[in-house]
Design a protein around this motif. Structure first.
Motif, PDB file in Angstrom:
ATOM      1  N   MET A  67      -2.075  -3.340   9.091  1.00 20.51           N
ATOM      2  CA  MET A  67      -2.816  -2.263   8.449  1.00 20.51           C
ATOM      3  C   MET A  67      -1.888  -1.321   7.681  1.00 20.51           C
ATOM      4  SD  MET A  67      -6.056  -2.390   8.687  1.00 20.51           S
ATOM      5  CE  MET A  67      -7.009  -3.661   9.406  1.00 20.51           C
ATOM      6  N   GLU A  68      -0.682  -1.164   8.193  1.00 20.63           N
ATOM      7  CA  GLU A  68       0.258  -0.264   7.512  1.00 20.63           C
ATOM      8  C   GLU A  68       0.550  -0.758   6.093  1.00 20.63           C
ATOM      9  OE1 GLU A  68       2.113   3.170   7.001  1.00 20.63           O
ATOM     10  OE2 GLU A  68       0.986   2.653   8.784  1.00 20.63           O
ATOM     11  N   GLN A  69       0.604  -2.071   5.924  1.00 22.65           N
ATOM     12  CA  GLN A  69       0.837  -2.621   4.583  1.00 22.65           C
ATOM     13  C   GLN A  69      -0.306  -2.272   3.634  1.00 22.65           C
ATOM     14  OE1 GLN A  69       1.351  -6.749   5.590  1.00 22.65           O
ATOM     15  NE2 GLN A  69       3.582  -6.569   5.609  1.00 22.65           N
ATOM     16  N   ARG A  70      -1.515  -2.199   4.139  1.00 20.35           N
ATOM     17  CA  ARG A  70      -2.663  -1.832   3.307  1.00 20.35           C
ATOM     18  C   ARG A  70      -2.563  -0.372   2.879  1.00 20.35           C
ATOM     19  NH1 ARG A  70      -6.359  -5.822   3.050  1.00 20.35           N
ATOM     20  NH2 ARG A  70      -6.201  -7.457   4.607  1.00 20.35           N
ATOM     21  N   VAL A  71      -2.121   0.485   3.775  1.00 15.48           N
ATOM     22  CA  VAL A  71      -1.923   1.895   3.435  1.00 15.48           C
ATOM     23  C   VAL A  71      -0.865   2.009   2.344  1.00 15.48           C
ATOM     24  CG1 VAL A  71      -1.186   4.146   4.327  1.00 15.48           C
ATOM     25  CG2 VAL A  71      -2.672   2.687   5.717  1.00 15.48           C
ATOM     26  N   GLU A  72       0.228   1.304   2.513  1.00 10.82           N
ATOM     27  CA  GLU A  72       1.297   1.301   1.502  1.00 10.82           C
ATOM     28  C   GLU A  72       0.788   0.745   0.172  1.00 10.82           C
ATOM     29  OE1 GLU A  72       4.599  -0.844   3.211  1.00 10.82           O
ATOM     30  OE2 GLU A  72       4.748   0.588   4.875  1.00 10.82           O
TER      31      GLU A  72
ATOM     32  N   ALA B  25      -2.224   0.866  -1.000  1.00  4.43           N
ATOM     33  CA  ALA B  25      -3.095   1.867  -1.631  1.00  4.43           C
ATOM     34  C   ALA B  25      -2.248   2.863  -2.425  1.00  4.43           C
ATOM     35  CB  ALA B  25      -3.934   2.579  -0.577  1.00  4.43           C
ATOM     36  N   VAL B  26      -1.168   3.343  -1.839  1.00  6.17           N
ATOM     37  CA  VAL B  26      -0.291   4.295  -2.534  1.00  6.17           C
ATOM     38  C   VAL B  26       0.373   3.622  -3.732  1.00  6.17           C
ATOM     39  CG1 VAL B  26       1.751   5.770  -2.324  1.00  6.17           C
ATOM     40  CG2 VAL B  26       0.074   5.687  -0.465  1.00  6.17           C
ATOM     41  N   GLU B  27       0.824   2.390  -3.561  1.00 11.73           N
ATOM     42  CA  GLU B  27       1.426   1.648  -4.679  1.00 11.73           C
ATOM     43  C   GLU B  27       0.431   1.487  -5.823  1.00 11.73           C
ATOM     44  OE1 GLU B  27       2.713  -2.012  -2.886  1.00 11.73           O
ATOM     45  OE2 GLU B  27       4.320  -1.011  -1.757  1.00 11.73           O
ATOM     46  N   ASN B  28      -0.825   1.203  -5.499  1.00 15.88           N
ATOM     47  CA  ASN B  28      -1.855   1.084  -6.532  1.00 15.88           C
ATOM     48  C   ASN B  28      -1.964   2.378  -7.324  1.00 15.88           C
ATOM     49  OD1 ASN B  28      -2.564  -1.536  -5.752  1.00 15.88           O
ATOM     50  ND2 ASN B  28      -4.261  -0.856  -4.468  1.00 15.88           N
ATOM     51  N   PHE B  29      -2.014   3.504  -6.608  1.00 14.84           N
ATOM     52  CA  PHE B  29      -2.119   4.796  -7.291  1.00 14.84           C
ATOM     53  C   PHE B  29      -0.901   5.037  -8.192  1.00 14.84           C
ATOM     54  CE2 PHE B  29      -1.394   9.326  -7.714  1.00 14.84           C
ATOM     55  CZ  PHE B  29      -2.587   9.702  -8.318  1.00 14.84           C
ATOM     56  N   MET B  30       0.269   4.765  -7.672  1.00  8.36           N
ATOM     57  CA  MET B  30       1.493   4.986  -8.447  1.00  8.36           C
ATOM     58  C   MET B  30       1.585   4.037  -9.643  1.00  8.36           C
ATOM     59  SD  MET B  30       2.662   7.611  -6.965  1.00  8.36           S
ATOM     60  CE  MET B  30       4.286   7.818  -7.681  1.00  8.36           C
ATOM     61  N   ALA B  31       0.835   2.948  -9.614  1.00  4.08           N
ATOM     62  CA  ALA B  31       0.795   2.012 -10.740  1.00  4.08           C
ATOM     63  C   ALA B  31      -0.225   2.436 -11.794  1.00  4.08           C
ATOM     64  CB  ALA B  31       0.484   0.608 -10.242  1.00  4.08           C
ATOM     65  N   GLY B  32      -0.939   3.542 -11.544  1.00  6.07           N
ATOM     66  CA  GLY B  32      -1.854   4.058 -12.551  1.00  6.07           C
ATOM     67  C   GLY B  32      -3.331   3.940 -12.233  1.00  6.07           C
ATOM     68  N   TYR B  33      -3.676   3.331 -11.109  1.00  5.49           N
ATOM     69  CA  TYR B  33      -5.085   3.211 -10.745  1.00  5.49           C
ATOM     70  C   TYR B  33      -5.601   4.536 -10.199  1.00  5.49           C
ATOM     71  CZ  TYR B  33      -4.497  -1.711 -11.520  1.00  5.49           C
ATOM     72  OH  TYR B  33      -4.237  -2.920 -12.112  1.00  5.49           O
TER      73      TYR B  33
ATOM     74  N   SER C  13      -7.562   2.662  -5.864  1.00  2.16           N
ATOM     75  CA  SER C  13      -6.374   2.391  -5.055  1.00  2.16           C
ATOM     76  C   SER C  13      -6.733   2.097  -3.613  1.00  2.16           C
ATOM     77  CB  SER C  13      -5.423   3.593  -5.122  1.00  2.16           C
ATOM     78  OG  SER C  13      -5.007   3.808  -6.455  1.00  2.16           O
ATOM     79  N   VAL C  14      -7.644   2.883  -3.060  1.00  2.00           N
ATOM     80  CA  VAL C  14      -8.050   2.713  -1.662  1.00  2.00           C
ATOM     81  C   VAL C  14      -8.886   1.446  -1.497  1.00  2.00           C
ATOM     82  CG1 VAL C  14      -9.382   3.742   0.228  1.00  2.00           C
ATOM     83  CG2 VAL C  14      -7.890   5.190  -1.184  1.00  2.00           C
ATOM     84  N   VAL C  15      -9.884   1.265  -2.332  1.00  2.00           N
ATOM     85  CA  VAL C  15     -10.780   0.109  -2.192  1.00  2.00           C
ATOM     86  C   VAL C  15     -10.021  -1.202  -2.402  1.00  2.00           C
ATOM     87  CG1 VAL C  15     -12.845  -1.036  -3.107  1.00  2.00           C
ATOM     88  CG2 VAL C  15     -12.837   1.447  -2.791  1.00  2.00           C
ATOM     89  N   ALA C  16      -9.150  -1.252  -3.390  1.00  2.00           N
ATOM     90  CA  ALA C  16      -8.420  -2.486  -3.677  1.00  2.00           C
ATOM     91  C   ALA C  16      -7.489  -2.889  -2.529  1.00  2.00           C
ATOM     92  CB  ALA C  16      -7.630  -2.352  -4.971  1.00  2.00           C
ATOM     93  N   ALA C  17      -7.025  -1.922  -1.757  1.00  2.28           N
ATOM     94  CA  ALA C  17      -6.117  -2.229  -0.651  1.00  2.28           C
ATOM     95  C   ALA C  17      -6.811  -2.956   0.506  1.00  2.28           C
ATOM     96  CB  ALA C  17      -5.461  -0.946  -0.145  1.00  2.28           C
ATOM     97  N   PHE C  18      -8.143  -2.878   0.561  1.00  2.00           N
ATOM     98  CA  PHE C  18      -8.890  -3.486   1.658  1.00  2.00           C
ATOM     99  C   PHE C  18      -9.914  -4.521   1.186  1.00  2.00           C
ATOM    100  CE2 PHE C  18      -7.453   0.611   3.185  1.00  2.00           C
ATOM    101  CZ  PHE C  18      -7.069   0.374   4.490  1.00  2.00           C
TER     102      PHE C  18
ATOM    103  N   ARG D 110      -5.270   5.461   5.443  1.00  2.00           N
ATOM    104  CA  ARG D 110      -4.913   5.510   6.862  1.00  2.00           C
ATOM    105  C   ARG D 110      -6.151   5.761   7.732  1.00  2.00           C
ATOM    106  NH1 ARG D 110      -0.283   5.191   8.367  1.00  2.00           N
ATOM    107  NH2 ARG D 110       0.716   6.121   6.552  1.00  2.00           N
ATOM    108  N   ILE D 111      -7.026   6.651   7.285  1.00  2.00           N
ATOM    109  CA  ILE D 111      -8.257   6.922   8.026  1.00  2.00           C
ATOM    110  C   ILE D 111      -9.095   5.648   8.141  1.00  2.00           C
ATOM    111  CG2 ILE D 111     -10.505   8.110   7.839  1.00  2.00           C
ATOM    112  CD1 ILE D 111      -8.852  10.552   6.729  1.00  2.00           C
ATOM    113  N   PHE D 112      -9.225   4.906   7.051  1.00  2.00           N
ATOM    114  CA  PHE D 112     -10.012   3.678   7.108  1.00  2.00           C
ATOM    115  C   PHE D 112      -9.312   2.616   7.957  1.00  2.00           C
ATOM    116  CE2 PHE D 112     -11.926  -0.304   5.675  1.00  2.00           C
ATOM    117  CZ  PHE D 112     -13.249  -0.005   5.969  1.00  2.00           C
ATOM    118  N   ALA D 113      -7.994   2.513   7.832  1.00  2.00           N
ATOM    119  CA  ALA D 113      -7.241   1.549   8.642  1.00  2.00           C
ATOM    120  C   ALA D 113      -7.391   1.882  10.126  1.00  2.00           C
ATOM    121  CB  ALA D 113      -5.766   1.547   8.237  1.00  2.00           C
ATOM    122  N   ASP D 114      -7.336   3.151  10.480  1.00  2.00           N
ATOM    123  CA  ASP D 114      -7.516   3.556  11.881  1.00  2.00           C
ATOM    124  C   ASP D 114      -8.916   3.200  12.375  1.00  2.00           C
ATOM    125  OD1 ASP D 114      -4.926   4.544  11.906  1.00  2.00           O
ATOM    126  OD2 ASP D 114      -5.540   6.657  11.776  1.00  2.00           O
TER     127      ASP D 114
END
Length: 157
Positions: free
Chosen positions: A1-6, A8-16, A21-26, A143-147
């Protein structure tokens, strides 16, 4: 799950956007490919169409909860109630962690600044990332969704 949180942040930093960013991570957990997930979530950016209403990262939580436990029959009131309960619980946690669910409040925008919002997104520059709390809000939402998933799918002892 930690990789999904990471991710999500990477998606945002890539311009999404925050929601994308959150939805694409899961999304793969629900049979969605990233392209479709990003399209579904695209209009929620900037607090819904850049109107600075509900935070896009928070909107991502809502979409994911719907994918995870949303009812599919119109007459399924118990299923609808169960989904709403999860949404309310996770959004209460987000509000507690972040102070608000409203994009304008999170960004510290006041009356005229908020009213001056246009549909044109801000350029993603180094300065943009320094002045915006959005990456942290994306991380919080993921992180909230992963938890939630960990708790739902891990048997209690």
């Amino acid at each position: 799950m930690e990789q999904r949180v990471e991710r999500a942040v990477e998606n945002f930093m890539a311009g999404y956007g925050c929601c994308q960013s959150v939805v694409a991570a899961f999304c793969d957990l629900y049979g969605l490919d990233e392209v479709m997930a990003k399209r579904i979530a695209a209009g929620f950016g900037g607090g819904v169409g850049r109107m600075r209403m509900m935070c896009g990262a928070v909107s991502g939580i809502v979409i994911l909860v719907g994918l995870d436990c949303g009812q599919t029959e119109g007459s399924d009131h118990e299923g609808k109630s169960a989904c709403y309960k999860v949404v309310q619980e996770l959004l209460a946690r987000s509000k507690e962690e972040n102070g608000s669910l409203i994009c304008a409040e999170i960004l510290g925008l006041k009356g005229t600044e908020k009213a001056a919002c246009s549909y044109v997104p801000s350029p993603r520059t180094a300065e943009y990332y320094k002045t915006r709390p959005c990456a942290a809000k994306v991380e919080s939402a993921a992180r909230i969704f992963a938890d939630y998933l960990r708790q739902k799918y891990t048997p209690s002892v």
